[in-house]
Write an enzyme that holds these catalytic residues in place. Sequence first.
Site, PDB file in Angstrom:
ATOM      1  N   ASP A   1      -3.470  39.407   7.967  1.00 28.94           N
ATOM      2  CA  ASP A   1      -2.263  39.444   7.146  1.00 28.94           C
ATOM      3  C   ASP A   1      -1.094  39.988   7.957  1.00 28.94           C
ATOM      4  O   ASP A   1       0.023  39.499   7.859  1.00 28.94           O
ATOM      5  CB  ASP A   1      -2.470  40.352   5.928  1.00 28.94           C
ATOM      6  CG  ASP A   1      -3.326  39.681   4.870  1.00 28.94           C
ATOM      7  OD1 ASP A   1      -3.748  38.536   5.118  1.00 28.94           O
ATOM      8  OD2 ASP A   1      -3.566  40.303   3.826  1.00 28.94           O
TER       9      ASP A   1
ATOM     10  N   ASP B   1      -0.621  39.836  11.179  1.00 29.17           N
ATOM     11  CA  ASP B   1      -0.132  38.821  12.118  1.00 29.17           C
ATOM     12  C   ASP B   1       0.670  37.761  11.386  1.00 29.17           C
ATOM     13  O   ASP B   1       1.696  37.277  11.862  1.00 29.17           O
ATOM     14  CB  ASP B   1      -1.307  38.133  12.820  1.00 29.17           C
ATOM     15  CG  ASP B   1      -1.834  38.992  13.950  1.00 29.17           C
ATOM     16  OD1 ASP B   1      -1.203  40.024  14.221  1.00 29.17           O
ATOM     17  OD2 ASP B   1      -2.868  38.628  14.539  1.00 29.17           O
ATOM     18  N   TYR B   2       0.167  37.385  10.221  1.00 27.80           N
ATOM     19  CA  TYR B   2       0.852  36.368   9.430  1.00 27.80           C
ATOM     20  C   TYR B   2       2.250  36.865   9.064  1.00 27.80           C
ATOM     21  O   TYR B   2       3.240  36.177   9.235  1.00 27.80           O
ATOM     22  CB  TYR B   2       0.038  36.084   8.166  1.00 27.80           C
ATOM     23  CG  TYR B   2       0.668  35.067   7.259  1.00 27.80           C
ATOM     24  CD1 TYR B   2       0.516  33.711   7.531  1.00 27.80           C
ATOM     25  CD2 TYR B   2       1.397  35.450   6.141  1.00 27.80           C
ATOM     26  CE1 TYR B   2       1.097  32.767   6.703  1.00 27.80           C
ATOM     27  CE2 TYR B   2       1.975  34.513   5.318  1.00 27.80           C
ATOM     28  CZ  TYR B   2       1.822  33.170   5.588  1.00 27.80           C
ATOM     29  OH  TYR B   2       2.399  32.237   4.767  1.00 27.80           O
ATOM     30  N   ASP B   3       2.302  38.119   8.598  1.00 28.63           N
ATOM     31  CA  ASP B   3       3.592  38.681   8.216  1.00 28.63           C
ATOM     32  C   ASP B   3       4.531  38.709   9.418  1.00 28.63           C
ATOM     33  O   ASP B   3       5.717  38.431   9.297  1.00 28.63           O
ATOM     34  CB  ASP B   3       3.401  40.097   7.656  1.00 28.63           C
ATOM     35  CG  ASP B   3       2.646  40.069   6.331  1.00 28.63           C
ATOM     36  OD1 ASP B   3       2.676  39.028   5.657  1.00 28.63           O
ATOM     37  OD2 ASP B   3       2.037  41.093   5.978  1.00 28.63           O
TER      38      ASP B   3
ATOM     39  N   SER C   1       6.395  34.082  -3.742  1.00 25.74           N
ATOM     40  CA  SER C   1       5.726  35.033  -2.894  1.00 25.74           C
ATOM     41  C   SER C   1       6.649  36.253  -2.788  1.00 25.74           C
ATOM     42  O   SER C   1       7.731  36.242  -3.365  1.00 25.74           O
ATOM     43  CB  SER C   1       5.525  34.302  -1.583  1.00 25.74           C
ATOM     44  OG  SER C   1       4.985  35.107  -0.650  1.00 25.74           O
TER      45      SER C   1
ATOM     46  N   LYS D   1       0.117  46.665  -5.385  1.00 30.51           N
ATOM     47  CA  LYS D   1      -0.011  45.241  -5.082  1.00 30.51           C
ATOM     48  C   LYS D   1      -1.501  44.939  -5.045  1.00 30.51           C
ATOM     49  O   LYS D   1      -2.217  45.422  -4.170  1.00 30.51           O
ATOM     50  CB  LYS D   1       0.642  44.926  -3.736  1.00 30.51           C
ATOM     51  CG  LYS D   1       0.614  43.453  -3.382  1.00 30.51           C
ATOM     52  CD  LYS D   1       1.492  43.172  -2.177  1.00 30.51           C
ATOM     53  CE  LYS D   1       1.671  41.685  -1.933  1.00 30.51           C
ATOM     54  NZ  LYS D   1       0.432  40.955  -1.702  1.00 30.51           N
TER      55      LYS D   1
ATOM     56  N   ASP E   1      -4.902  43.047  -4.463  1.00 30.74           N
ATOM     57  CA  ASP E   1      -5.331  42.079  -3.457  1.00 30.74           C
ATOM     58  C   ASP E   1      -6.315  41.083  -4.083  1.00 30.74           C
ATOM     59  O   ASP E   1      -7.523  41.198  -3.928  1.00 30.74           O
ATOM     60  CB  ASP E   1      -5.970  42.822  -2.283  1.00 30.74           C
ATOM     61  CG  ASP E   1      -6.065  41.938  -1.051  1.00 30.74           C
ATOM     62  OD1 ASP E   1      -5.541  40.805  -1.085  1.00 30.74           O
ATOM     63  OD2 ASP E   1      -6.664  42.382  -0.063  1.00 30.74           O
TER      64      ASP E   1
ATOM     65  N   ARG F   1      -1.662  29.481  -8.011  1.00 31.85           N
ATOM     66  CA  ARG F   1      -0.336  29.318  -7.435  1.00 31.85           C
ATOM     67  C   ARG F   1      -0.187  28.021  -6.637  1.00 31.85           C
ATOM     68  O   ARG F   1       0.863  27.389  -6.674  1.00 31.85           O
ATOM     69  CB  ARG F   1      -0.021  30.504  -6.529  1.00 31.85           C
ATOM     70  CG  ARG F   1       1.344  30.375  -5.904  1.00 31.85           C
ATOM     71  CD  ARG F   1       1.776  31.633  -5.227  1.00 31.85           C
ATOM     72  NE  ARG F   1       1.058  31.835  -3.985  1.00 31.85           N
ATOM     73  CZ  ARG F   1       1.343  32.793  -3.119  1.00 31.85           C
ATOM     74  NH1 ARG F   1       2.299  33.646  -3.378  1.00 31.85           N
ATOM     75  NH2 ARG F   1       0.669  32.928  -2.012  1.00 31.85           N
TER      76      ARG F   1
ATOM     77  N   GLU G   1      -2.675  38.929 -11.474  1.00 36.04           N
ATOM     78  CA  GLU G   1      -3.628  38.790 -10.377  1.00 36.04           C
ATOM     79  C   GLU G   1      -5.062  38.819 -10.894  1.00 36.04           C
ATOM     80  O   GLU G   1      -5.431  39.697 -11.673  1.00 36.04           O
ATOM     81  CB  GLU G   1      -3.407  39.968  -9.414  1.00 36.04           C
ATOM     82  CG  GLU G   1      -3.878  39.711  -8.007  1.00 36.04           C
ATOM     83  CD  GLU G   1      -2.859  38.957  -7.164  1.00 36.04           C
ATOM     84  OE1 GLU G   1      -1.824  38.497  -7.713  1.00 36.04           O
ATOM     85  OE2 GLU G   1      -3.103  38.820  -5.944  1.00 36.04           O
TER      86      GLU G   1
ATOM     87  N   LYS H   1      10.264  46.402  -7.932  1.00 35.40           N
ATOM     88  CA  LYS H   1      11.060  45.349  -8.578  1.00 35.40           C
ATOM     89  C   LYS H   1      12.276  45.975  -9.240  1.00 35.40           C
ATOM     90  O   LYS H   1      12.154  47.030  -9.877  1.00 35.40           O
ATOM     91  CB  LYS H   1      10.223  44.644  -9.656  1.00 35.40           C
ATOM     92  CG  LYS H   1       8.977  43.963  -9.116  1.00 35.40           C
ATOM     93  CD  LYS H   1       8.065  43.456 -10.228  1.00 35.40           C
ATOM     94  CE  LYS H   1       6.766  42.936  -9.598  1.00 35.40           C
ATOM     95  NZ  LYS H   1       5.727  42.679 -10.594  1.00 35.40           N
TER      96      LYS H   1
ATOM     97  N   LYS I   1       3.806  47.181   2.254  1.00 33.48           N
ATOM     98  CA  LYS I   1       2.386  47.050   2.590  1.00 33.48           C
ATOM     99  C   LYS I   1       1.822  48.336   3.183  1.00 33.48           C
ATOM    100  O   LYS I   1       2.535  49.088   3.844  1.00 33.48           O
ATOM    101  CB  LYS I   1       2.214  45.908   3.623  1.00 33.48           C
ATOM    102  CG  LYS I   1       2.576  44.521   3.115  1.00 33.48           C
ATOM    103  CD  LYS I   1       1.575  44.032   2.131  1.00 33.48           C
ATOM    104  CE  LYS I   1       1.134  42.622   2.192  1.00 33.48           C
ATOM    105  NZ  LYS I   1       0.882  41.811   3.254  1.00 33.48           N
TER     106      LYS I   1
ATOM    107  N   CYS J   1     -17.396  21.760  29.295  1.00 39.01           N
ATOM    108  CA  CYS J   1     -17.506  20.467  29.990  1.00 39.01           C
ATOM    109  C   CYS J   1     -17.217  20.575  31.475  1.00 39.01           C
ATOM    110  O   CYS J   1     -17.333  19.590  32.199  1.00 39.01           O
ATOM    111  CB  CYS J   1     -16.581  19.431  29.346  1.00 39.01           C
ATOM    112  SG  CYS J   1     -14.840  19.715  29.698  1.00 39.01           S
TER     113      CYS J   1
ATOM    114  N   CYS K   1     -14.533  16.258  26.641  1.00 39.81           N
ATOM    115  CA  CYS K   1     -15.119  17.590  26.413  1.00 39.81           C
ATOM    116  C   CYS K   1     -15.835  17.595  25.067  1.00 39.81           C
ATOM    117  O   CYS K   1     -15.217  17.342  24.033  1.00 39.81           O
ATOM    118  CB  CYS K   1     -14.017  18.645  26.428  1.00 39.81           C
ATOM    119  SG  CYS K   1     -14.625  20.289  25.992  1.00 39.81           S
TER     120      CYS K   1
END
Length: 705
Positions: free
Chosen positions: A42, A44-46, A91, A125, A127, A146, A181, A297, A321, A429, A450
């Site tokens: 997560d 890395d994604y962020d 999101s 939040k 998960d 979603r 959720e 919020k 987070k 290979c 390969c």
Amino acid sequence: MLEKAVDLLTEAEAREELARLGRAIAAANTAYHTLDAPEISDADYDALKRRNAEIEARFPDLKRADSPSDQVGAAVADGFGKVAHRVRMLSLENAFAADEVAEFDDRVRRFLGHAGTVSYTAEPKIDGLSLSLRYEDGLLIQAATRGDGEVGENVTDNARTIADIPQTLTGAPQVLEVRGEVYMSHADFAALNQRQAASGEKTFANPRNAAAGSLRQLDARITAARPLRFFAYSWGQLSVPLAATQFEAIRRLEALGFQTNPLTVLCSGPEEMLVHYRRIEAQRAVLGYDIDGVVYKVNDLALQGRLGFRSSTPRWAIAHKFPAELAWTELLGIDIQVGRTGALSPVARLRPVTVGGVVVSNATLHNEDYIAGRDSRGQEIRSGKDIRIGDWVQVYRAGDVIPKVADIDLTYRKDGAQPYVFPKKCPQCGSPAHREEGDSVRRCTGGLICPAQAVERLKHFVSRGAFDIEGLGAKQIEMFFKDATLPMRTPADIFTLAARDSANPLQKLKNREGFGDVSAAKLFASIEARRSIPLDRLIFSLGIRHVGEVAAGLLARHYSTWAAFETAITRATPGTPEWAELTSINGVGEVMAQSLVEAFQNTAERHAIDALAAQLMVQPVQARGAVDSPVAGLTVVFTGTLEKMTRAEAKARAEALGAKVAGSVSAKTDLLVAGPGAGSKAKEAERLGVRMIDEDGWLQLIGDA
Ligand code: IVH
């Protein structure tokens, strides 16, 4: 990986990086949302999303038509009916540090031109996975996941089996969409995994995966046997508002019979928000369910309305987070995996260790530079410490995902430990493995020769976004790939399987172990069902480097038919009109174009593509219409003082209506919106003959007056 600061990027670098980030994010979305099998953490994604947003902010003109900032999640998996959300499911933007929370509050107040304090709700939040429940006249009539935010999966039957979800409501608005959720508690998760293991079924890596896997069961009886729970925290379409504030709206949902999170509080300003963040973080371990941060919020719903949305996230909320989890263990070895595009990926084999409740024995080492202690530009990471087999390494895991080796402790380095030598030949290979200029990845040059690449290409070919052939998954591909009598080495072989089987009187598929009359016939039928395939899926399925699902869609909508696409790519070399056309497609850069052209020029590849196309009926794809508004496609400049809204609000509204907002007037400007005090921009517009209107004229034009 250390990256070049966004401020230092040239325009060309920025363009290329936006393309790279777009692909990486699209791949991660598919892995996470469609396949329930995340490939990157997560965190890395962020980081990818954030860098993409930063580059777009600096180079707004380079923002791609398929920008990940405009997308939420990934397309829905087949198998469930589709539900178009009447109000998009969005999101959340992420914050990691305390000062980002203060910045969020600053941004909110600046956008609104609000001098005083703004109140916010703060709540955990959860998960899990989000779900939208539609009630009409107090009856639950539909439940949808979603999906990509616009279209989700219809999981109504499954949702009805969840005890926390009321089937009927008393005193609710005539139309009420409740969002929240679905999750699984730690205790229920452990018990479920125990039952699964005892009956020889697959176990789940974590509660989120278990919840997702349980909700997305085609057989609702299986969902019913899984202990799912639901917290309500938001809403979609409503026939009348629930309340005037977020906090009261949540109370109202609670009164209607929904579970709402007991740690939801009201805060006035960032300091109180951070206090509650630390309070929730301190309780995290004993809550009994996974949370991965705190959501803030804006409390006043009228202010939420004015703040509105960016392309995929609201301006009035942010997710703060929690930091990732860490552990130390021994690096037992390094394996090299060869991927679909030939990338050699080093994988750490670890002495098993628990990181945040999950036993980890493998972790990614990214690439050879990472192991050597450098980023791809040769700059030091980990103060230049390289990673050696036998080292004591720190493993890092954020959320739901493949762990990473983050650091090493040199005090435990063993005598005689040698630097790791990254292979220069493909371990599968034996072909040379090269690195292109500026690429941190070393790649096997064997192409389809390969076996690792060929088999990964086939797995990609049958995966969900591609041909998605029922009964032909990664496991079966591995088997057929090695098969002596019915081999499958290239995609075309899949479509000749039935004919080859019937031509072979002796060793029929139906007589094999693991197959029978029914399953062999079923496999042939599901292959046959995919002989007719939409162009975008076909292009994506070819597995050409840099051409992901989004790009395949852009190409398909541009060329519309296979014949047009194939002719164009065959002819497109730099300098030709076909090349100019290909690279003019919004979202297709030179790197992708080059990769396409190379694939079509490579003899083995081309042979495989032609053989495949000869087996298929390719369905043409229609171009997509643009946003329908009087200002769609116009380039608009705002100048002078706006009295009814801040500049940011005006810009956001214009962009939502499909206009492009520029900072200065030029020959490309279509419309200047000038408030009192307009100066040089108004003069320039007059000189160029650009249409000018005032703020009221603008509001009238867009229908907001
Ligand atoms: S509010 C328009 N509140 O986090 C904003 N989302 O990363 C709607 N999530 O898609 C979301 N707990 O699935 C909100 N208390 C909470 C949440 C929450 C978990 C999930 C939700 C959302 C995702 C965004």
